[in-house]
Scaffold this motif. Sequence first.
Motif, PDB file in Angstrom:
ATOM      1  N   LEU A   1     -89.759 -36.217  34.071  1.00 55.52           N
ATOM      2  CA  LEU A   1     -90.865 -36.674  33.989  1.00 55.52           C
ATOM      3  C   LEU A   1     -91.509 -37.080  35.321  1.00 55.52           C
ATOM      4  O   LEU A   1     -92.754 -37.465  35.538  1.00 55.52           O
ATOM      5  N   GLN A   2     -90.776 -36.837  36.277  1.00 57.58           N
ATOM      6  CA  GLN A   2     -91.300 -37.291  37.567  1.00 57.58           C
ATOM      7  C   GLN A   2     -92.102 -36.043  38.305  1.00 57.58           C
ATOM      8  O   GLN A   2     -91.552 -35.086  38.092  1.00 57.58           O
ATOM      9  N   PRO A   3     -92.801 -36.747  39.254  1.00 59.65           N
ATOM     10  CA  PRO A   3     -93.479 -35.633  40.055  1.00 59.65           C
ATOM     11  C   PRO A   3     -92.354 -34.670  40.750  1.00 59.65           C
ATOM     12  O   PRO A   3     -91.338 -35.503  41.489  1.00 59.65           O
ATOM     13  N   GLY A   4     -92.625 -33.487  41.019  1.00 62.62           N
ATOM     14  CA  GLY A   4     -91.666 -32.625  41.788  1.00 62.62           C
ATOM     15  C   GLY A   4     -90.658 -32.049  40.918  1.00 62.62           C
ATOM     16  O   GLY A   4     -89.690 -31.119  41.423  1.00 62.62           O
ATOM     17  N   SER A   5     -90.498 -32.245  39.592  1.00 61.24           N
ATOM     18  CA  SER A   5     -89.696 -31.706  38.738  1.00 61.24           C
ATOM     19  C   SER A   5     -90.207 -30.413  38.358  1.00 61.24           C
ATOM     20  O   SER A   5     -91.018 -30.089  38.708  1.00 61.24           O
ATOM     21  N   GLN A   6     -89.361 -29.512  37.679  1.00 63.91           N
ATOM     22  CA  GLN A   6     -89.810 -28.259  37.070  1.00 63.91           C
ATOM     23  C   GLN A   6     -90.757 -28.097  35.828  1.00 63.91           C
ATOM     24  O   GLN A   6     -91.137 -27.243  35.365  1.00 63.91           O
ATOM     25  N   ARG A   7     -91.233 -29.338  35.490  1.00 64.50           N
ATOM     26  CA  ARG A   7     -91.887 -29.732  34.356  1.00 64.50           C
ATOM     27  C   ARG A   7     -93.419 -29.106  34.787  1.00 64.50           C
ATOM     28  O   ARG A   7     -93.584 -29.174  35.969  1.00 64.50           O
ATOM     29  N   LYS A   8     -93.980 -28.378  33.958  1.00 61.17           N
ATOM     30  CA  LYS A   8     -95.116 -27.545  34.278  1.00 61.17           C
ATOM     31  C   LYS A   8     -96.437 -28.344  33.839  1.00 61.17           C
ATOM     32  O   LYS A   8     -96.283 -28.993  32.890  1.00 61.17           O
ATOM     33  N   PRO A   9     -97.582 -28.354  34.669  1.00 64.42           N
ATOM     34  CA  PRO A   9     -98.755 -29.094  34.065  1.00 64.42           C
ATOM     35  C   PRO A   9     -99.423 -28.202  32.894  1.00 64.42           C
ATOM     36  O   PRO A   9     -99.218 -26.901  32.761  1.00 64.42           O
ATOM     37  N   PRO A  10    -100.596 -28.889  32.237  1.00 60.01           N
ATOM     38  CA  PRO A  10    -101.084 -28.157  31.237  1.00 60.01           C
ATOM     39  C   PRO A  10    -102.010 -26.925  31.936  1.00 60.01           C
ATOM     40  O   PRO A  10    -102.391 -27.088  33.154  1.00 60.01           O
ATOM     41  N   LEU A  11    -102.260 -26.042  31.212  1.00 60.09           N
ATOM     42  CA  LEU A  11    -102.871 -24.714  31.722  1.00 60.09           C
ATOM     43  C   LEU A  11    -104.327 -25.291  31.724  1.00 60.09           C
ATOM     44  O   LEU A  11    -104.828 -25.552  30.883  1.00 60.09           O
ATOM     45  N   LEU A  12    -105.218 -24.774  32.945  1.00 55.65           N
ATOM     46  CA  LEU A  12    -106.323 -25.014  33.037  1.00 55.65           C
ATOM     47  C   LEU A  12    -107.310 -24.084  32.650  1.00 55.65           C
ATOM     48  O   LEU A  12    -106.890 -22.726  32.657  1.00 55.65           O
ATOM     49  N   GLU A  13    -108.243 -24.231  31.961  1.00 55.73           N
ATOM     50  CA  GLU A  13    -109.167 -23.116  31.378  1.00 55.73           C
ATOM     51  C   GLU A  13    -109.635 -21.900  32.382  1.00 55.73           C
ATOM     52  O   GLU A  13    -109.432 -20.692  32.198  1.00 55.73           O
ATOM     53  N   LYS A  14    -109.707 -22.389  33.701  1.00 56.79           N
ATOM     54  CA  LYS A  14    -110.025 -21.366  34.837  1.00 56.79           C
ATOM     55  C   LYS A  14    -108.815 -20.245  34.999  1.00 56.79           C
ATOM     56  O   LYS A  14    -109.172 -19.528  35.330  1.00 56.79           O
ATOM     57  N   ASP A  15    -107.435 -20.804  34.731  1.00 61.30           N
ATOM     58  CA  ASP A  15    -106.382 -20.146  34.904  1.00 61.30           C
ATOM     59  C   ASP A  15    -106.007 -19.295  33.761  1.00 61.30           C
ATOM     60  O   ASP A  15    -105.097 -18.351  33.934  1.00 61.30           O
ATOM     61  N   VAL A  16    -106.687 -19.392  32.714  1.00 61.70           N
ATOM     62  CA  VAL A  16    -106.217 -18.553  31.488  1.00 61.70           C
ATOM     63  C   VAL A  16    -106.584 -16.765  31.748  1.00 61.70           C
ATOM     64  O   VAL A  16    -105.742 -16.484  31.383  1.00 61.70           O
ATOM     65  N   PRO A  17    -107.527 -16.499  32.160  1.00 62.88           N
ATOM     66  CA  PRO A  17    -107.698 -15.098  32.511  1.00 62.88           C
ATOM     67  C   PRO A  17    -106.419 -14.433  33.197  1.00 62.88           C
ATOM     68  O   PRO A  17    -105.989 -13.469  33.152  1.00 62.88           O
ATOM     69  N   LYS A  18    -106.192 -15.282  34.383  1.00 63.62           N
ATOM     70  CA  LYS A  18    -105.061 -14.680  35.227  1.00 63.62           C
ATOM     71  C   LYS A  18    -103.724 -14.501  34.400  1.00 63.62           C
ATOM     72  O   LYS A  18    -103.112 -13.572  34.427  1.00 63.62           O
ATOM     73  N   VAL A  19    -103.464 -15.484  33.491  1.00 69.88           N
ATOM     74  CA  VAL A  19    -102.197 -15.353  32.536  1.00 69.88           C
ATOM     75  C   VAL A  19    -102.527 -14.333  31.625  1.00 69.88           C
ATOM     76  O   VAL A  19    -101.635 -13.491  31.566  1.00 69.88           O
ATOM     77  N   MET A  20    -103.672 -13.913  30.810  1.00 68.12           N
ATOM     78  CA  MET A  20    -103.982 -12.973  30.135  1.00 68.12           C
ATOM     79  C   MET A  20    -103.628 -11.673  30.753  1.00 68.12           C
ATOM     80  O   MET A  20    -103.130 -10.647  30.119  1.00 68.12           O
ATOM     81  N   LYS A  21    -103.977 -11.713  32.304  1.00 66.06           N
ATOM     82  CA  LYS A  21    -103.812 -10.202  32.633  1.00 66.06           C
ATOM     83  C   LYS A  21    -102.572  -9.949  32.748  1.00 66.06           C
ATOM     84  O   LYS A  21    -102.148  -8.792  33.052  1.00 66.06           O
ATOM     85  N   ILE A  22    -101.469 -11.010  32.834  1.00 58.91           N
ATOM     86  CA  ILE A  22    -100.040 -10.345  32.861  1.00 58.91           C
ATOM     87  C   ILE A  22     -99.652  -9.920  31.819  1.00 58.91           C
ATOM     88  O   ILE A  22     -98.755  -8.884  31.606  1.00 58.91           O
ATOM     89  N   PHE A  23    -100.075 -10.541  30.574  1.00 59.69           N
ATOM     90  CA  PHE A  23     -99.646  -9.969  29.313  1.00 59.69           C
ATOM     91  C   PHE A  23    -100.472  -8.727  28.596  1.00 59.69           C
ATOM     92  O   PHE A  23     -99.953  -8.124  27.558  1.00 59.69           O
ATOM     93  N   TYR A  24    -101.708  -8.894  28.761  1.00 59.63           N
ATOM     94  CA  TYR A  24    -102.583  -7.804  27.734  1.00 59.63           C
ATOM     95  C   TYR A  24    -103.356  -6.544  29.165  1.00 59.63           C
ATOM     96  O   TYR A  24    -103.282  -6.728  29.915  1.00 59.63           O
TER      97      TYR A  24
END
Lengths: 222, 221
Positions: free
Chosen positions: B198-221
Amino acid sequence: MSGKPRLTYFNGRGRMESIRWLLAAAGVEFQEIFFESREQYEKLIKDGVLMFQQVPLVEIDGMKMVQTRAILSYIAGKYNLYGKDLKERALIDMYVEGITDLMQMILMFPFSPPEAKEKTLDSIKERATNRYFPVFEKVLKQHGQDFLVGNKFSWADVQLIEAILAVEENIPGVLSEFPLLQAFKIRMSNMPTIKKFLQPGSPRKPPADARYIETVSRILKQ
Amino acid sequence: MSGKPKLHYFNGRGRMESIRWLLAAAGVEFEECFLETKDDLTKLQKDGSLLFQQVPMVEIDGMKMVQSRAIANYISAKYNLYGKDLKERALIDMYVEGITDLNELIMYHPSQPADKKEQHFATIVDKATNRYFPVYEKVLKDHGQDFLVGSRLSKADVQLLETILMAEECKPDILAKFPLLQSFKARISNIPTIKKFLQPGSQRKPPLLEKDVPKVMKIFY
């Protein structure tokens, strides 16, 4: 009081059918309660019997189990259909999860609007023949054994035969390019417990018809 | 060549996050290989590395495992987070499947179309506070133990904490009516391996921001 597992669901396949298949394949007799009315469903919720207010519900070994996968895993574990060790279990889980993704498409198919039905069927055919069936054809080819995992009958085999038959109902020639799956289908269908389940009069349910769709939609208020 | 598990996914939570949580909770170090473009996914598919052409994929103990539940089950069993017998496993599975349903609802929120977002948000809050959280509050109340199943840390505790934190990101006071879940959250967050995650610098990822959704969609669709 019977020691048999008791299944509560609609009188149709849905998410309970895989559970019926697995119990039947394991040679386990079970009882069934069918919802006909919303009142029945609401009563179960009010009685606190449904952990997340949903069915399937299977009463087994003193537990009121919900969540299809949890129920299936328990049955598989109890009746030795889950491999002999962690690695076999991992393979069985991977195969079952893949098949479940395909079954999910078939499960939702009767509920898709008429204008989307042809497209949905095409998707099912595409996924079955390009993504899922080739995997299992290859698995059987590579080890040359009768069963998918560990040379022994497991949950993965039951899930696959169920899926093959369900897809064939909608797309008759779907196994035409998969000779090993054709042989697998015959072999599994001839196993005594499965053969019995495939006969008329067994607890196996027919594909969804208009009445089933209406009942489910009405009771779940969808 | 490292003996560490290697995770293949995009650089975000999605269906891999629960696996990161489990490995971290078990104190297992892991490596990550991030998909940035569709070509990255295509390459893995062409390699024959993805049993059903999909990620998550985790290389672990000589296997290329796919299907998040299969992976989570393997990790849980290997690192003793799966109860002591069939019945405890059954409880853990039921709890995890329920929480996974809520987790998925939240996961899909950033990708909802603008006109559906508010309704979807309301559904998340409704389901969390009326269907799921009451169950776990009651479990903890009925047995009075620190962990959900068998008086011991399991996959169920890890997934519940993960989902509680995701739900709080949606609505910070979402645990207002659940005092036992509040203390559960504090307690599980303080377990050393989880605290570290739970500390900064770990491999835990942040929530997906709306602006990043298109980039992710492009990988899969």
